[in-house]
Design a protein around this motif. Structure first.
Motif, PDB file in Angstrom:
ATOM      1  N   GLU A  66       0.881  -1.370   0.216  1.00 37.73           N
ATOM      2  CA  GLU A  66       0.035   0.339   0.104  1.00 37.73           C
ATOM      3  C   GLU A  66       0.824   1.091   0.189  1.00 37.73           C
ATOM      4  O   GLU A  66       1.756   1.305   0.821  1.00 37.73           O
TER       5      GLU A  66
ATOM      6  N   VAL B 247       1.797   8.665  -4.022  1.00 38.23           N
ATOM      7  CA  VAL B 247       0.929   7.891  -4.862  1.00 38.23           C
ATOM      8  C   VAL B 247       1.098   8.221  -6.603  1.00 38.23           C
ATOM      9  O   VAL B 247       1.450   7.761  -6.667  1.00 38.23           O
TER      10      VAL B 247
ATOM     11  N   MET C 154      -5.980   1.821  -7.657  1.00 34.56           N
ATOM     12  CA  MET C 154      -6.728   2.582  -6.764  1.00 34.56           C
ATOM     13  C   MET C 154      -8.159   1.678  -6.722  1.00 34.56           C
ATOM     14  O   MET C 154      -9.442   2.339  -7.396  1.00 34.56           O
TER      15      MET C 154
ATOM     16  N   SER D 140      -4.507   7.357  -0.991  1.00 33.32           N
ATOM     17  CA  SER D 140      -3.860   5.320  -1.192  1.00 33.32           C
ATOM     18  C   SER D 140      -3.946   5.079  -2.300  1.00 33.32           C
ATOM     19  O   SER D 140      -4.795   4.621  -3.125  1.00 33.32           O
ATOM     20  N   MET D 141      -3.010   4.268  -2.726  1.00 35.85           N
ATOM     21  CA  MET D 141      -3.241   2.995  -4.044  1.00 35.85           C
ATOM     22  C   MET D 141      -2.083   1.879  -3.329  1.00 35.85           C
ATOM     23  O   MET D 141      -1.295   1.993  -2.621  1.00 35.85           O
TER      24      MET D 141
ATOM     25  N   TYR E 134      -0.219  -1.625  -5.115  1.00 33.47           N
ATOM     26  CA  TYR E 134       1.485  -1.796  -6.240  1.00 33.47           C
ATOM     27  C   TYR E 134       1.983  -2.496  -5.979  1.00 33.47           C
ATOM     28  O   TYR E 134       2.395  -3.021  -5.113  1.00 33.47           O
TER      29      TYR E 134
END
Length: 265
Positions: free
Chosen positions: A118, A125, A219, A231-232, A234
């Motif tokens: 995260e 991001v 996302m 936030s995402m 990856y």
């Protein structure tokens, strides 16, 4: 109708950290009781007891060489545990994020996202987005609610080097001022006419992805369905990447032709 009595019994058999560890060791290759006892630093009797339970449940079976391996049922169950594990590990995240308009077929594969990190904070991001752009050789695919201006120049540079660019944007996207002038100045429109750049539209983008041939980012929206750039997730993991690529292809197939007049600065 689902037989919840049988289903609950299966969950009971899986409600053990040791048995879960055994199952995922056996995903890699068959093994013996003594081998796993040493690996997990528990007694052979403890492993044997858990082996017996899993044999009786049909998760594993004893082979001719005295190794134990997964049954078809056991191997299939392992593929589903990843989904529970991913949701459990990210329980806090999903307390204020939802799945938006995500198709059920992608929810059923949510475990494919397990091997990811995260990324938190708008600056981090956006920097990760840039990293995906910079490292792209074959393609850059996006499904986004908006596109920051500082990504446009990066994209143009990659496309001029031969990178394929496909972009899906929301009809109600937030368009920054100066976008049209930047596109004209950067040589965007000739690339668009040559179809080196392709764009389409969705009525609404809630779940966003950005990926190249090696890595991907994902996302989820907040609980109201609005995209959240704070936030995402990856990863360079193959399963994570495949999920994101399949999601992009799905969105591309259901999207509409791009119509500039629908976008407003």
């Amino acid at each position: 109708m689902i037989n919840f009595e049988n289903t609950s019994a299966e969950f009971l058999e899986l409600a053990s950290e040791v048995r879960l560890k055994i199952l995922f060791e056996l995903v890699e290759k068959p093994s013996r009781i003594t081998t796993l006892a040493k690996k997990f630093n528990v007694s052979a009797q403890e492993i044997h007891r858990n082996f017996e339970r899993m044999v009786n449940t049909g998760l594993i079976s004893k082979q001719k060489d005295n190794n134990y391996g997964l049954t078809t049922f056991g191997r299939a169950m392992c593929t589903q545990i990843h989904s529970v594990s991913y949701l459990s590990q990210n329980k806090k995240y999903f307390s204020n994020h939802g799945f938006g308009n995500l198709s059920p077929k992608f929810l059923r594969r949510i475990g494919d996202l397990s091997n990811s990190e995260e990324i938190t904070g708008v600056a981090k991001v956006l920097e990760t987005w840039k990293k995906i752009y910079r490292s792209a050789d074959e393609y850059i695919f996006n499904v986004l609610d908006e596109t920051p201006l500082d990504l446009i120049e990066l994209m143009i540079k990659r496309v001029k080097r031969g990178t394929k660019y496909r972009h899906i944007i929301s009809e109600n996207a937030s368009i920054p001022k100066g976008r049209k002038k930047l596109l004209e100045k950067s040589g965007f429109y000739p690339l668009l006419e040559s179809e080196k750049i392709q764009r389409r539209m969705l009525n609404s983008v809630q779940v966003s992805v950005i990926l190249n041939e090696n890595s991907a980012a994902l996302m989820f929206p907040d609980l109201t369905g609005k995209p959240d750039l704070r936030s995402m997730f990856y990863s360079k993991d193959e399963s994570f990447h495949e999920w994101c690529l399949d999601y992009f292809k799905h969105c591309w197939n259901i999207s509409d032709p791009f119509k500039e007049f629908k976008l407003k600065e």
